[in-house]
Design a protein around this motif. Sequence first.
Motif, PDB file in Angstrom:
ATOM      1  N   ARG A 269       0.726  -1.143   0.177  1.00 13.46           N
ATOM      2  CA  ARG A 269       0.016   0.310   0.074  1.00 13.46           C
ATOM      3  C   ARG A 269       0.659   1.257  -0.103  1.00 13.46           C
ATOM      4  O   ARG A 269       0.442   2.419  -0.110  1.00 13.46           O
ATOM      5  CB  ARG A 269      -0.895  -0.090   1.013  1.00 13.46           C
ATOM      6  CG  ARG A 269      -2.025  -0.994   1.073  1.00 13.46           C
ATOM      7  CD  ARG A 269      -2.959  -0.811   2.368  1.00 13.46           C
ATOM      8  NE  ARG A 269      -3.829  -1.616   2.641  1.00 13.46           N
ATOM      9  CZ  ARG A 269      -4.131  -2.566   3.525  1.00 13.46           C
ATOM     10  NH1 ARG A 269      -3.523  -2.401   4.688  1.00 13.46           N
ATOM     11  NH2 ARG A 269      -5.062  -3.346   3.559  1.00 13.46           N
ATOM     12  N   GLY A 270       2.210   0.969   0.125  1.00 12.97           N
ATOM     13  CA  GLY A 270       3.134   2.200   0.276  1.00 12.97           C
ATOM     14  C   GLY A 270       3.929   2.738  -1.043  1.00 12.97           C
ATOM     15  O   GLY A 270       3.185   2.645  -2.163  1.00 12.97           O
ATOM     16  N   ALA A 271       4.921   2.681  -0.980  1.00 14.85           N
ATOM     17  CA  ALA A 271       5.943   3.289  -1.994  1.00 14.85           C
ATOM     18  C   ALA A 271       5.984   2.081  -3.108  1.00 14.85           C
ATOM     19  O   ALA A 271       5.774   1.195  -2.869  1.00 14.85           O
ATOM     20  CB  ALA A 271       7.256   3.747  -1.570  1.00 14.85           C
ATOM     21  N   PRO A 272       6.299   2.745  -4.317  1.00 18.28           N
ATOM     22  CA  PRO A 272       6.530   1.857  -5.406  1.00 18.28           C
ATOM     23  C   PRO A 272       7.816   0.903  -5.064  1.00 18.28           C
ATOM     24  O   PRO A 272       8.471   1.024  -4.191  1.00 18.28           O
ATOM     25  CB  PRO A 272       6.900   2.574  -6.710  1.00 18.28           C
ATOM     26  CG  PRO A 272       6.417   3.916  -6.326  1.00 18.28           C
ATOM     27  CD  PRO A 272       6.432   4.100  -4.856  1.00 18.28           C
ATOM     28  N   HIS A 273       7.741  -0.346  -5.591  1.00 12.76           N
ATOM     29  CA  HIS A 273       8.684  -1.270  -5.310  1.00 12.76           C
ATOM     30  C   HIS A 273       9.424  -1.633  -6.815  1.00 12.76           C
ATOM     31  O   HIS A 273       8.583  -2.113  -7.735  1.00 12.76           O
ATOM     32  CB  HIS A 273       8.407  -2.813  -4.589  1.00 12.76           C
ATOM     33  CG  HIS A 273       9.288  -3.670  -4.522  1.00 12.76           C
ATOM     34  ND1 HIS A 273      10.318  -3.376  -3.573  1.00 12.76           N
ATOM     35  CD2 HIS A 273       9.584  -4.633  -5.402  1.00 12.76           C
ATOM     36  CE1 HIS A 273      11.036  -4.599  -3.399  1.00 12.76           C
ATOM     37  NE2 HIS A 273      10.984  -5.232  -4.669  1.00 12.76           N
ATOM     38  N   ASN A 274      10.613  -1.289  -6.882  1.00  9.82           N
ATOM     39  CA  ASN A 274      11.319  -1.697  -8.012  1.00  9.82           C
ATOM     40  C   ASN A 274      10.282  -1.067  -9.418  1.00  9.82           C
ATOM     41  O   ASN A 274      10.253  -1.552 -10.488  1.00  9.82           O
ATOM     42  CB  ASN A 274      11.583  -3.190  -8.532  1.00  9.82           C
ATOM     43  CG  ASN A 274      12.598  -3.660  -7.517  1.00  9.82           C
ATOM     44  OD1 ASN A 274      13.584  -2.683  -7.058  1.00  9.82           O
ATOM     45  ND2 ASN A 274      12.594  -5.067  -7.320  1.00  9.82           N
ATOM     46  N   GLY A 275       9.863   0.097  -9.059  1.00 12.45           N
ATOM     47  CA  GLY A 275       8.915   0.664 -10.160  1.00 12.45           C
ATOM     48  C   GLY A 275       7.536   0.303 -10.392  1.00 12.45           C
ATOM     49  O   GLY A 275       6.682   0.874 -11.119  1.00 12.45           O
ATOM     50  N   ILE A 276       7.183  -0.593  -9.438  1.00  7.43           N
ATOM     51  CA  ILE A 276       5.577  -1.133  -9.489  1.00  7.43           C
ATOM     52  C   ILE A 276       5.157  -0.281  -8.417  1.00  7.43           C
ATOM     53  O   ILE A 276       5.180  -0.278  -7.120  1.00  7.43           O
ATOM     54  CB  ILE A 276       5.630  -2.595  -9.104  1.00  7.43           C
ATOM     55  CG1 ILE A 276       6.601  -3.436 -10.011  1.00  7.43           C
ATOM     56  CG2 ILE A 276       4.142  -2.995  -9.139  1.00  7.43           C
ATOM     57  CD1 ILE A 276       6.659  -4.732  -9.926  1.00  7.43           C
TER      58      ILE A 276
END
Length: 182
Positions: A124-131
């Motif tokens: 629900r937070g920051a993008p992960h590896n652009g996802i």
Amino acid sequence: MVMIIELSAEETKRRFGVAIPIRNFPYQLNHREENNVKLVMEYIGIAYSPEENKGANSVKHLCDRGNTFEAVSTFPKAHTAEEYAEEHAKVMASLTDLHIMRFDIVSAKEDFVTIRYTATGTHRGAPHNGIEATGKRAEWTAAGNFIIDEHTGKIKHWWKDWDKMRMWKQLGWVKPPDAEFL
């Protein structure tokens, strides 16, 4: 023969300072082993807390100078227990509700502590590896083996194994989404 017991979250909090239940725990530990488990639990409690883990400095007081960390397939940039906390803080920025549900096993013998746990979190937070946030929830397991320095009483070495692909698949972080890992 070692007798194995279960500790409730309240018992674990009282004994080790972390309110997470332990499913399998040796009935008796000597004083040194008890302190070593307490140290590892304090480290884990900080490293897995979105409020307390502010990176390397959050756990520095628990780590021996020159300590090492190995988890090549999961945290290739981390080579110390402090660097792990730094990298793990980034994962928690994506999984803002990440937490350990239970310790499946905690054991200690002299200066060696081993843990296996089940964790969960939702992207629900920051993008992960652009996802961008997928809103998907995952549950996974991980294990850690620690060596505590007998003189300083701090973490000297940590090996970590993590069921990363199971987690990533559930969260929608694997591309393509139908990829299989054998």
